[in-house]
Design an enzyme around this catalytic site. Structure first.
Site, PDB file in Angstrom:
ATOM      1  N   HIS A 118       3.691  -5.937  -1.785  1.00 42.15           N
ATOM      2  CA  HIS A 118       3.886  -6.836  -2.936  1.00 42.15           C
ATOM      3  C   HIS A 118       3.634  -8.289  -2.513  1.00 42.15           C
ATOM      4  O   HIS A 118       2.927  -9.030  -3.209  1.00 42.15           O
ATOM      5  CB  HIS A 118       5.339  -6.778  -3.442  1.00 42.15           C
ATOM      6  CG  HIS A 118       5.771  -5.473  -4.017  1.00 42.15           C
ATOM      7  ND1 HIS A 118       6.937  -4.847  -3.639  1.00 42.15           N
ATOM      8  CD2 HIS A 118       5.208  -4.668  -4.963  1.00 42.15           C
ATOM      9  CE1 HIS A 118       7.097  -3.726  -4.336  1.00 42.15           C
ATOM     10  NE2 HIS A 118       6.053  -3.578  -5.132  1.00 42.15           N
ATOM     11  N   ARG A 157      -3.004   1.054  -4.655  1.00 43.17           N
ATOM     12  CA  ARG A 157      -2.950   1.487  -3.257  1.00 43.17           C
ATOM     13  C   ARG A 157      -3.935   2.605  -2.995  1.00 43.17           C
ATOM     14  O   ARG A 157      -4.556   2.664  -1.943  1.00 43.17           O
ATOM     15  CB  ARG A 157      -1.543   2.002  -2.918  1.00 43.17           C
ATOM     16  CG  ARG A 157      -0.534   0.914  -2.712  1.00 43.17           C
ATOM     17  CD  ARG A 157       0.834   1.498  -2.586  1.00 43.17           C
ATOM     18  NE  ARG A 157       1.189   2.193  -3.803  1.00 43.17           N
ATOM     19  CZ  ARG A 157       2.426   2.471  -4.189  1.00 43.17           C
ATOM     20  NH1 ARG A 157       3.427   2.137  -3.407  1.00 43.17           N
ATOM     21  NH2 ARG A 157       2.683   3.080  -5.312  1.00 43.17           N
ATOM     22  N   SER A 209       8.381   0.930  -2.240  1.00 39.97           N
ATOM     23  CA  SER A 209       9.816   0.591  -2.261  1.00 39.97           C
ATOM     24  C   SER A 209      10.651   1.833  -1.987  1.00 39.97           C
ATOM     25  O   SER A 209      11.656   1.777  -1.274  1.00 39.97           O
ATOM     26  CB  SER A 209      10.189   0.002  -3.628  1.00 39.97           C
ATOM     27  OG  SER A 209       9.483  -1.191  -3.851  1.00 39.97           O
ATOM     28  N   LYS A 211      18.129   1.871 -16.756  1.00 37.76           N
ATOM     29  CA  LYS A 211      17.701   2.535 -15.528  1.00 37.76           C
ATOM     30  C   LYS A 211      18.839   2.443 -14.507  1.00 37.76           C
ATOM     31  O   LYS A 211      19.134   1.352 -14.000  1.00 37.76           O
ATOM     32  CB  LYS A 211      16.430   1.854 -14.999  1.00 37.76           C
ATOM     33  CG  LYS A 211      15.498   2.845 -14.394  1.00 37.76           C
ATOM     34  CD  LYS A 211      14.113   2.312 -14.155  1.00 37.76           C
ATOM     35  CE  LYS A 211      13.304   3.368 -13.433  1.00 37.76           C
ATOM     36  NZ  LYS A 211      12.825   2.967 -12.146  1.00 37.76           N
TER      37      LYS A 211
END
Ligand code: PNS
Length: 174
Positions: free
Chosen positions: A17, A91, A129, A41
């Protein structure tokens, strides 16, 4: 003047990031890094405030970049802040299908905004992450994968939760 928005969960920010932020800042006149604030969430490790704090530290050296939070639809948020471009990182091919769908949806919701992609640097192409958190949970050193601002908070969080270590019985014997 091109004002780009780099949206994400950033739970937490990793070097992929941070690299993308620096590279996008060189391309666009202004860049807003926007953390999704999703109160429904419940599987997030870092609160929106914590994720924003980390991002603020990461973007501090970059004059044309700021960190912000948003709720609801990304396309609406981009409209309200006067953005004209969404920027995302890719990615691998596995990211592509999801990102293609999002780009089409966002374009339908806000035809004035283009989604652009920057290829993640090869050296960070395997970092996510989720993996960073998994490594930290088992006590692995993640300092080569995340900025210092993330590492400090990740360590503090894992100390509070207790790092998972294999019990003596499950350790392999030599
Ligand atoms: O870092 P992530 O998890 O890939 O980021 C995903 C994010 C935050 C960019 C995406 O979930 C998003 O834009 N959420 C806001 C809701 C929205 O606009 N959805 C698109 C139409 S369903």
């Amino acid at each position: 003047m091109i004002h780009a928005v780099y949206p994400g969960s950033f739970d937490p920010v990793h070097n992929g990031h941070a690299d993308l932020i620096r590279r996008a800042a060189r391309i666009y006149d202004r860049l807003t890094v926007a953390v999704l604030d999703n109160p429904n969430k419940h599987d997030q490790t870092f609160t929106t405030e914590e994720r924003l704090e980390i991002l603020a530290e990461v973007v501090a050296p970059l004059d044309n970049v700021r960190a912000d939070r948003f709720e609801g639809l990304l396309a609406e948020y981009v409209r309200t802040i006067g953005g004209n471009v969404i920027v995302k990182g890719l990615r691998a091919i596995s990211d592509f299908e999801y990102e293609l769908q999002m780009a089409h949806l966002n374009r339908q919701l806000n035809p004035d905004v283009e989604t652009t992609f920057i290829m993640t640097a090869t050296r960070w192409s395997y970092v996510s992450s989720t993996r960073v958190k998994e490594l930290a949970r088992f006590g692995a050193d993640v300092s080569k994968l995340v900025p210092a601002a993330t590492r400090e908070r990740l360590e503090a969080k894992m100390q509070g939760r207790g790092v998972v270590r294999p019990s003596p019985r499950t350790r392999s014997r030599r």
